[in-house]
Design an enzyme around this catalytic site. Structure first.
Site, PDB file in Angstrom:
ATOM      1  N   TYR A 139      26.476 -15.758  14.851  1.00  0.00           N
ATOM      2  CA  TYR A 139      27.363 -15.750  16.144  1.00  0.00           C
ATOM      3  C   TYR A 139      28.576 -15.348  15.868  1.00  0.00           C
ATOM      4  CZ  TYR A 139      28.591 -17.691  20.763  1.00  0.00           C
ATOM      5  OH  TYR A 139      28.878 -17.945  22.147  1.00  0.00           O
ATOM      6  N   LYS A 167      24.017 -12.717  17.518  1.00  0.00           N
ATOM      7  CA  LYS A 167      24.508 -12.857  19.090  1.00  0.00           C
ATOM      8  C   LYS A 167      26.066 -12.391  19.049  1.00  0.00           C
ATOM      9  CE  LYS A 167      25.789 -15.725  22.918  1.00  0.00           C
ATOM     10  NZ  LYS A 167      26.043 -17.221  23.246  1.00  0.00           N
TER      11      LYS A 167
END
Length: 297
Positions: A139, A167
């Site tokens: 992330y 992500k």
């Protein structure tokens, strides 16, 4: 049509964490909302991420949320658990607990506050990836963590068999395309304004905050693109832009605006936890107008 594999599906919602009016975890509400999101087109759900107020939920609440949502959605719906902390040891403990609770994957941020160098960030991710049998999503969200996961670090981490996805909230579209061109990592847009753009250059899909309230519309953007009607897909993305901006870029955290809109729509949400504060009436009314205009268009 994109060719990147989709380890958790294409259309993921970064689900809010519902609370009761007294501020306790609302597991019944979480189950209701999760089932609704999957029925309306979400391939998977990300729990206890940024939108899920992970900094203010306890370890026990995180595990209970995974267990409850797993019971409420079909096995075909993936559950990715946010487990990121600034402490490598704590994060590996959360990874193991998420695996026990029934998660299908793990979402991990780089260690914030300490701001270690890139070799230490790489070691952090590798240690967590080695802690369980679950696949891992990197992330990259420097606006929250204060530190990038640099593209060269991601390229090195791509050789780990359980690091399968990113992500991307870096706002660095060029870097995303460079990594896409050189790895098999699944790239998920973490900023709703990039959902279609990243998908069009080989991304896998999205992890969306705005999907909490318009999951069917956002799925239609990708479905229409896959059907070959790229102009229509662009139109659908543009239709959603005013609501995306109001939820994500109007001066309040996306959690605050999303919970305000869900509550106004009589869906499970409840209050935000301090230090977040609720949206005011004018903000909520504006969100309702934009949502109504989009859903009746």
């Amino acid at each position: 049509m994109t060719t990147t594999t989709a380890p958790f599906g294409r259309t993921l919602c970064a689900m809010i964490t519902p609370f009761t009016e007294t501020g306790t975890l609302d597991l019944d509400g979480a189950q209701h909302l999760a089932a609704r999101l999957v029925a309306q087109g979400c391939d998977g759900l990300v729990l206890s991420g940024t939108t899920g107020e992970s900094p203010t939920t306890t370890d026990a609440e995180k595990s209970a949320l995974i267990t409850a949502v797993r019971e409420a959605v079909p096995d075909s719906a993936s559950i990715v658990a946010g487990i990121g902390t600034a402490d490598t040891r704590h994060t590996t403990d959360l990874a193991r607990e998420a695996e026990k609770a029934g998660a299908d994957g793990l979402l991990v941020i780089p260690p914030y506050y300490s701001r270690p160098p890139q070799d230490a960030i790489e070691a952090h991710f590798r240690e967590i990836a080695d802690a369980t049998e679950l696949p891992l999503v990197l992330y990259d969200i420097p606006i929250r963590t204060g530190i990038r996961v640099e593209p060269e670090t991601i390229l090195r981490l791509a050789d780990h068999p359980r690091i399968v996805a990113v992500k991307d909230c870096s706002q660095d579209f060029l870097a995303a395309q460079k990594v896409l061109a050189r790895t098999d990592l699944a790239y998920y847009a973490g900023c709703d304004e990039h959902n279609l753009a990243l998908y069009a250059v080989g991304g896998t899909g999205y992890v969306s905050t705005v999907a909490n309230v318009i999951s069917g519309h956002l799925r239609a953007v990708l479905d229409t693109f896959d059907a070959g009607d790229t102009a229509r897909a662009a139109h659908l993305q543009q239709q959603a832009t005013p609501l995306i901006e109001a939820i994500m870029s109007a001066g309040l955290p996306g959690t605050t605006t999303t919970k305000a809109l869900l509550t106004a729509l009589n869906l499970p949400a409840g209050p935000v936890r301090a230090p977040l504060r609720p949206a005011d009436r004018a903000t909520t009314d504006a969100l309702l107008r934009l949502h109504g205009a989009l859903t009746t268009a």
